[in-house]
Design an enzyme around this catalytic site. Structure first.
Site, PDB file in Angstrom:
ATOM      1  N   HIS A   1       1.664 -38.787  41.557  1.00  0.00           N
ATOM      2  CA  HIS A   1       0.528 -39.723  40.763  1.00  0.00           C
ATOM      3  C   HIS A   1       1.157 -40.179  39.433  1.00  0.00           C
ATOM      4  CE1 HIS A   1      -3.207 -39.693  38.649  1.00  0.00           C
ATOM      5  NE2 HIS A   1      -3.663 -40.538  39.529  1.00  0.00           N
TER       6      HIS A   1
ATOM      7  N   GLU B   1       3.294 -43.204  40.138  1.00  0.00           N
ATOM      8  CA  GLU B   1       2.450 -44.376  40.510  1.00  0.00           C
ATOM      9  C   GLU B   1       2.022 -45.125  39.429  1.00  0.00           C
ATOM     10  OE1 GLU B   1      -1.895 -45.148  40.783  1.00  0.00           O
ATOM     11  OE2 GLU B   1      -1.723 -43.346  42.174  1.00  0.00           O
ATOM     12  N   HIS B   2       1.449 -44.395  38.200  1.00  0.00           N
ATOM     13  CA  HIS B   2       0.780 -44.797  36.837  1.00  0.00           C
ATOM     14  C   HIS B   2       1.731 -45.690  36.342  1.00  0.00           C
ATOM     15  CE1 HIS B   2      -3.470 -43.387  36.041  1.00  0.00           C
ATOM     16  NE2 HIS B   2      -3.524 -42.869  37.402  1.00  0.00           N
TER      17      HIS B   2
ATOM     18  N   GLU C   1       0.402 -42.652  28.892  1.00  0.00           N
ATOM     19  CA  GLU C   1      -0.156 -42.552  30.287  1.00  0.00           C
ATOM     20  C   GLU C   1      -0.446 -40.913  30.338  1.00  0.00           C
ATOM     21  OE1 GLU C   1      -1.801 -44.806  33.125  1.00  0.00           O
ATOM     22  OE2 GLU C   1      -0.778 -45.544  30.960  1.00  0.00           O
TER      23      GLU C   1
ATOM     24  N   GLU D   1      -8.225 -38.601  33.217  1.00  0.00           N
ATOM     25  CA  GLU D   1      -8.382 -38.773  34.746  1.00  0.00           C
ATOM     26  C   GLU D   1      -8.969 -37.561  35.201  1.00  0.00           C
ATOM     27  OE1 GLU D   1      -6.896 -40.651  38.671  1.00  0.00           O
ATOM     28  OE2 GLU D   1      -5.814 -40.592  37.158  1.00  0.00           O
TER      29      GLU D   1
END
Length: 420
Positions: A47, A50-51, A120, A127
């Protein structure tokens, strides 16, 4: 509707579904790598990768990526699941080349700038915190963990905050080098696309991708169990599931029809009995999720704490009743719902893109719509009774997740006995 599949010499597959009467094009790369391919000590890296793919390449900064696609009115996004990662864009047909170039750039040439990675890490931790504050999301992560404890198939896709905060460039690059190889990628396009011209784009931008297949993920072994998060909120969020079926299981389509019949809409059994007849919940539905080697069939409902004791047996009773008491009328209605969804997807370039890309990863080739519709039409009363008995009468230990005031929760052993 025409569709094409071509395999480049390096093993990368190219799927194209031209839609002559639309003005938009959708393009994306689906990678056969997700959370299940992580080692325990790198949970969340798929994940995070992907970011970070959007945070700069050798030719574009993070801002340039956003400005170029939005400068032509386009849209770009990505997602990570347990078994796949997808990067996709949509634009007007004249901008397909640009959209394809940007997708290729972020998938193949990301540089993972250290300053962007530092930011990030905080974004992903936020998140995770958002999910933890959203019980109707978090309860499904807990359900997966209850079904597959201490396994890659049961771990959160987002990862744990403390581990996410330590990811570095070498870990991201190492995971990408292991998993983002030619034979695990599908480049797909749908909409206003010329198949021959797009294949040339694919060869130009993806023809040199190396192929070094990573190991298969560890098999998912269903265990079942219960995770209860007893917290002071207004509702109790309850979900439970039993072992389902894999994508290639002969009963896959029948299980999808069963899920629609049981809890797929306002006319479904669960909606009518739980909400309309008894007023026990505002939200109630069933779901049938599959993986390459298994799956889960489950139910979700949110109710007032004082109604939890009544809700639990009602849900199970409605589920089990499908093994002995179904009508052709409700099966026909469920078949129609599923077929309508399939056909409606043919009218959207982005939905069609998702369809052909995922099907190529799962089955090796895009599926023919007429064949899928025929399989749905073949699901009859005998098939529904058979799969209901298979799912609910096999003595499977259910997985259960609860978030909210749990004082009225049925004891674990007593609830499990309802499935035996």
């Amino acid at each position: 509707m025409s569709q094409h599949l071509h395999t480049l010499p390096n093993g990368l597959r190219v799927a194209v579904a031209p839609m002559p009467h639309v003005e938009t094009s959708s393009v994306g790369v689906w990678v056969d790598v997700g959370g299940r391919h992580e080692r325990a000590d790198e949970n969340g890296v798929a994940h995070m990768l992907e970011h970070m793919a959007f945070k700069g390449t050798e030719r574009r900064s993070a801002r340039a990526i956003a400005e170029e696609i939005e400068g032509v009115g386009g849209y770009i996004n990505a997602y990570t699941s347990r078994e796949q990662t997808a990067y996709y864009a949509r634009a007007l047909k004249e901008d397909l080349d640009l959209a394809t170039d940007i997708i290729a750039d972020i998938v193949l040439n990301s540089t993972f700038p250290e300053d962007e990675l530092a930011r990030e890490r905080d974004v992903v931790r936020q998140e995770i915190a958002q999910v933890n504050d959203t019980p109707d999301d978090l309860v499904f992560d807990n359900l997966q963990e209850a079904a597959y404890p201490d396994q890659a198939a049961g771990r959160s896709i987002l990862g744990r905050p403390e581990r996410v905060g330590r990811f570095n460039r070498d870990e991201l690059r190492g995971f990408m080098d292991r998993g983002y190889c030619a034979s695990r990628m599908v480049l797909a396009a749908a909409g206003a696309v010329d198949a021959e011209a797009f294949l040339k784009m694919a060869e130009d931008r993806f023809g040199d991708v190396a192929d070094a297949p990573m190991d298969a993920p560890e098999p998912g072994v269903w265990k079942g169990g219960r995770i209860v998060d007893d917290r002071a909120i207004e509702q109790v969020h309850l979900t439970f599931g039993v072992e389902g079926v894999a994508y290639d299981d002969p009963d896959f389509t029948a299980v999808q029809v069963l899920s629609s019949l049981l809890g797929g809409g306002m006319s479904s059994r669960l909606f009518q009995e739980v909400r309309e007849n008894r007023g026990l919940a505002y939200s109630v539905f069933s779901f049938a999720g599959s993986m390459m080697d298994g799956g889960m069939f489950g139910v979700y409902a949110a109710t007032a704490p004082e109604d939890l004791a009544e809700l639990q047996p009602v849900l199970v009773d409605e589920i089990r009743r499908t093994a002995t008491d179904v009508t052709e009328a409700e099966i026909a209605r469920s078949r129609s719902q599923i077929k309508a969804g399939m056909v409606m997807a043919l009218e959207s370039s982005s939905a069609r893109l998702e369809q052909i890309a995922r099907q190529t990863l799962i089955y090796g080739t895009p599926q023919i719509t007429a064949d899928m519709l025929q399989k749905v039409d073949q699901v009859d009363e005998a098939a529904i009774r058979r799969v209901a008995s298979r799912l609910f009468d096999g003595g499977c230990t259910p997985a259960v997740a609860v978030i909210g005031p749990a004082s009225h929760l049925e004891p674990e052993d007593a609830f499990a006995k309802r499935f035996r």
